[in-house]
Each structure stands twice: as structure tokens, then as C-alpha cells.
Scaffold this motif. Sequence first.
Motif, PDB file in Angstrom:
ATOM      1  N   GLY A 132      67.767 -28.108  12.716  1.00 27.26           N
ATOM      2  CA  GLY A 132      68.887 -27.493  13.259  1.00 27.26           C
ATOM      3  C   GLY A 132      69.061 -27.552  14.822  1.00 27.26           C
ATOM      4  N   MET A 133      67.659 -27.523  15.169  1.00 31.34           N
ATOM      5  CA  MET A 133      67.728 -27.432  16.810  1.00 31.34           C
ATOM      6  C   MET A 133      67.789 -28.675  17.235  1.00 31.34           C
ATOM      7  N   ARG A 134      67.429 -29.948  16.563  1.00 31.39           N
ATOM      8  CA  ARG A 134      67.299 -30.998  17.056  1.00 31.39           C
ATOM      9  C   ARG A 134      68.749 -31.837  17.386  1.00 31.39           C
ATOM     10  N   GLY A 135      68.786 -32.066  18.530  1.00 30.81           N
ATOM     11  CA  GLY A 135      70.152 -32.862  19.130  1.00 30.81           C
ATOM     12  C   GLY A 135      71.135 -31.763  19.164  1.00 30.81           C
ATOM     13  N   ARG A 136      70.996 -30.408  19.303  1.00 34.74           N
ATOM     14  CA  ARG A 136      71.737 -29.356  19.847  1.00 34.74           C
ATOM     15  C   ARG A 136      71.389 -28.754  21.007  1.00 34.74           C
ATOM     16  N   GLY A 137      71.702 -29.176  22.171  1.00 33.69           N
ATOM     17  CA  GLY A 137      71.254 -28.749  23.432  1.00 33.69           C
ATOM     18  C   GLY A 137      71.724 -27.429  23.506  1.00 33.69           C
ATOM     19  N   GLY A 138      72.694 -26.825  22.847  1.00 30.92           N
ATOM     20  CA  GLY A 138      73.098 -25.253  23.052  1.00 30.92           C
ATOM     21  C   GLY A 138      72.579 -24.382  22.035  1.00 30.92           C
ATOM     22  N   GLY A 139      71.616 -24.978  21.236  1.00 29.04           N
ATOM     23  CA  GLY A 139      71.124 -24.095  20.209  1.00 29.04           C
ATOM     24  C   GLY A 139      71.480 -24.471  18.889  1.00 29.04           C
ATOM     25  N   GLY A 140      71.334 -23.439  17.961  1.00 30.15           N
ATOM     26  CA  GLY A 140      71.548 -23.699  16.473  1.00 30.15           C
ATOM     27  C   GLY A 140      71.832 -22.477  15.585  1.00 30.15           C
ATOM     28  N   GLU A 141      72.201 -22.531  14.658  1.00 32.07           N
ATOM     29  CA  GLU A 141      72.142 -21.476  13.627  1.00 32.07           C
ATOM     30  C   GLU A 141      71.609 -21.884  12.426  1.00 32.07           C
ATOM     31  N   VAL A 142      71.045 -20.915  11.702  1.00 27.52           N
ATOM     32  CA  VAL A 142      70.530 -20.690  10.478  1.00 27.52           C
ATOM     33  C   VAL A 142      71.184 -19.659   9.625  1.00 27.52           C
ATOM     34  N   ARG A 143      71.445 -20.139   8.393  1.00 25.18           N
ATOM     35  CA  ARG A 143      72.074 -19.068   7.324  1.00 25.18           C
ATOM     36  C   ARG A 143      71.305 -19.155   6.073  1.00 25.18           C
ATOM     37  N   VAL A 144      70.920 -17.826   5.763  1.00 22.00           N
ATOM     38  CA  VAL A 144      70.153 -17.926   4.246  1.00 22.00           C
ATOM     39  C   VAL A 144      71.237 -17.025   3.535  1.00 22.00           C
ATOM     40  N   VAL A 145      71.482 -17.482   2.112  1.00 24.45           N
ATOM     41  CA  VAL A 145      72.725 -16.864   1.461  1.00 24.45           C
ATOM     42  C   VAL A 145      71.782 -16.824   0.079  1.00 24.45           C
ATOM     43  N   VAL A 146      71.726 -15.493  -0.442  1.00 22.07           N
ATOM     44  CA  VAL A 146      71.150 -15.309  -1.839  1.00 22.07           C
ATOM     45  C   VAL A 146      72.201 -14.780  -2.664  1.00 22.07           C
ATOM     46  N   ARG A 147      72.658 -15.502  -3.779  1.00 16.31           N
ATOM     47  CA  ARG A 147      73.799 -14.897  -4.669  1.00 16.31           C
ATOM     48  C   ARG A 147      73.309 -14.751  -6.024  1.00 16.31           C
ATOM     49  N   ASP A 148      73.904 -13.503  -6.786  1.00 14.45           N
ATOM     50  CA  ASP A 148      73.633 -13.226  -7.985  1.00 14.45           C
ATOM     51  C   ASP A 148      74.705 -14.419  -8.766  1.00 14.45           C
ATOM     52  N   ALA A 149      74.021 -14.890  -9.910  1.00  8.50           N
ATOM     53  CA  ALA A 149      74.786 -15.903 -10.640  1.00  8.50           C
ATOM     54  C   ALA A 149      74.586 -15.815 -12.019  1.00  8.50           C
ATOM     55  N   GLY A 150      74.525 -14.562 -12.637  1.00  4.43           N
ATOM     56  CA  GLY A 150      74.549 -14.160 -14.024  1.00  4.43           C
ATOM     57  C   GLY A 150      72.967 -14.358 -14.216  1.00  4.43           C
ATOM     58  N   PRO A 151      72.735 -15.319 -15.010  1.00  2.55           N
ATOM     59  CA  PRO A 151      71.149 -15.471 -15.511  1.00  2.55           C
ATOM     60  C   PRO A 151      70.381 -15.971 -14.271  1.00  2.55           C
ATOM     61  N   GLU A 152      71.021 -16.464 -13.142  1.00  3.11           N
ATOM     62  CA  GLU A 152      70.068 -16.978 -12.149  1.00  3.11           C
ATOM     63  C   GLU A 152      70.342 -16.411 -10.843  1.00  3.11           C
ATOM     64  N   ALA A 153      69.613 -16.753  -9.811  1.00  4.71           N
ATOM     65  CA  ALA A 153      69.893 -16.349  -8.497  1.00  4.71           C
ATOM     66  C   ALA A 153      69.943 -17.633  -7.817  1.00  4.71           C
ATOM     67  N   HIS A 154      71.076 -17.745  -7.023  1.00  3.27           N
ATOM     68  CA  HIS A 154      71.586 -19.032  -6.340  1.00  3.27           C
ATOM     69  C   HIS A 154      70.734 -18.607  -4.847  1.00  3.27           C
TER      70      HIS A 154
END
Length: 386
Positions: free
Chosen positions: A290-312
Motif C-alpha cells: 500500500g505504501m509502495r508507489g504512493r508518495g503521499g502515503g496510504g490507507e489500510v482497512r481491516v473489516v470483519v463481518r458476521d456472515a451467519g455460520p462464518e466470519a468474513h
Amino acid sequence: MLTTAWVALSPLAFLIGYVAARAPWRRPARSGERGDDASVPYTTYLTLHSVAQAAPALRAGLDRDSARRAVHHLRALLGTRGVAITSAEAALAWDGPCTDDVLAYAQATVAAGSAQVFPGEPHGAVVVPLTVDGAVVGTLAAFHDAVSAALVRAVVELGRWVSGQLELAELDALRRRALEAEMRALRAQISPHFVYNALTTIASFVRTNPKRARELLLDFADFSRYALRRAHDFTTLADELTCVDRYLLLERARFGDKLRFSMQVAPEVLPVPVPFLCLQPLVENAIKHGMRGRGGGGEVRVVVRDAGPEAHISVEDDGAGMDPECARRMLDGDPSREGSGIGLANVDLRMRQIYGDAYGLVVETALGEGTRVRLRVPKTHLAERC
């Protein structure tokens, strides 16, 4: 008759027939049943029940404890006066009358590499080798008043089945050692780069901001305690996310405002069991790319959702992205590519081994479009191991 009619049958099929041929085991016929028909389901049950009782012990490998727990059930299958299990060097366990010569019989059988019959008083003996990967590791000995051809064949077939269980035990052990080696590889990957960068960052704050340096040092200690511990196969999603949080705090201290991150988690999935260190390598990869090739920085997003019998779970960056073929080689762990993502390949392999091929990592990327890595975790699979 037994030795010719059942010669092509599997060990269990032969043993079912052998047990059925022993009159004392037959269940009396119920009203409307023929005697021969009544005995077949009952003897099948008796055979499979004894097999089911012995198998868990044998799947632990061949030692005194496993032999002691299995030998009674093996004697019940054969119906002999006594049964003994030995290693190549020592008697491990026995049930019923045996003979002081059991170790000598075992050593002769190991030397011969095939079934041996020993006449004796008051009991004769049939001794067969137990093998793992073609090597003789022990013997199974049956002692009885009259050693018949049927008994010899039954002991041979039971020895084949026991050897099969010991082979599976060895495969289980190899799998555990492989997973431990993969975990050591993950830790080795964490150690050289991240540890150096984190300590360098902390050192830079020692004079200018001692309070900040102490906080980061505690974060580093918490992360190291979790990532470098002797881990079980599973941990909770809550603990894994705490590890990721500490990692992100240390990376944020290194990159400053150039690195932005967010974490969105459904609270109900926090107790879900997940493979140990399955998220941190994904976040590390997102920061690196994410930081490669982005001189101004970058963003990382972690999302964990409830999907019934699974966690996504998804880990996404807004970096330069990559060619999909490069992503494929990254999951393959191609050693010819610098920074090829050993961590990603490791996580992908472990997910497939544990849950099946449908649960491997999914990488969505394109040049200039960032990268998203997705994984799915069943909520209840192997929860007792957590």
C-alpha cells in the motif's frame, strides 16, 4: 476354507467373517429370523465396535500407553487366550495369558519381516510384524490353544489394519511438524525486518519523546509476546485483532501520518476461533504494497463481518496494486520473486489444510487499483481446539 474364500477381502471384511465364524459370538435369532442371517449384523457390530475402541489409541503411535489401551480390544477381535504388542526391542502391553518367550518371538519376527508361527506349551503363538512406511516397528502376537490356518490369517489381517493405523499416526505427526515449521517460518519472517524497524523507530523517540518511546516499547513487547510464543493451532479472533492493533500502532509510529488505518469489527464474531497468526501477515502485506508507489502515503482497512455460520474478513489497501498473475505467484510463495509474500502463501496453505480448498485466500487486485485480500472462517469448526 477361510484362507481361500476370503483371500481378496480387506482386513476388516476378513475380520468380520472370522468373528462370524466363531459360534460363541453369534446373537440368538429373533422370531422370524434365520440363525445365519441374525449373526451377520451382530458380528459386524462387534467387529466394528472393537475396531472403533482400538483405533484412537493406535492413532497416537506405538508406545506403552497406546498399546495398553488397544490390546484388550484387539484380543476381543481375535477371541484368543492372549494378545501381546511389542516394539522391536521390548514388550509394550499384553492381555490374557502369554509366554515369557514373547520378546524372543517378536525379535525373530522382526528379523524375518513376515508372519511367524511358534508351537509351544500350553499355547501356540502367531506373531506378525507391524510396519510403518515399510519399516518394521513392532509386532502383534496372538496366543491360543490351537493355532489354525484361519487364526493365522486373522492375525495377519489384524496386523495389516494395526499397521494402517500406525501409518496414519505417522502422517498426523508429519502434518503437525510441517505446521510447526510453517509457524517458525512466519516468525522468522516477522523477526528480521519488522523487529529492526520497530526498535529503530522506538530509539528515535527516546530523547525527543521518552513517554512515547515507553508506550511503543510496551506495544512492541505485547506484540512479541503474542507472535513469538509457543502457540496452539488456534486462537480467538479477538486476540488476533489485538495483535494486529499492536502491529499497526508500531507501523504508524514508523510512517507517521503517511499511514492511515481503520478497523471495523462486528462484536459478535470476536470469540470465533481462527488459525494463529492468520491476519498479521495480511496487514503486513497491505502496508508493504500500500505504501509502495504512493508518495503521499496510504490507507489500510481491516473489516470483519458476521456472515451467519462464518466470519468474513478483508484487509484492503489503496496502493499501486499489482498484476493478477503476480498475486497468483505471491500465493504460490514463488521464491524467485523478491518480497514474494511468504506470509500470504503460508496463511493460504494453512486455511486450505484446516478448512478445505474453498477457504483459501482470495486476492482482488489490479494495477493502480489497490489490493484486497479476503478470507472466510467457519464459526464453529474445531472450536474446541481454541
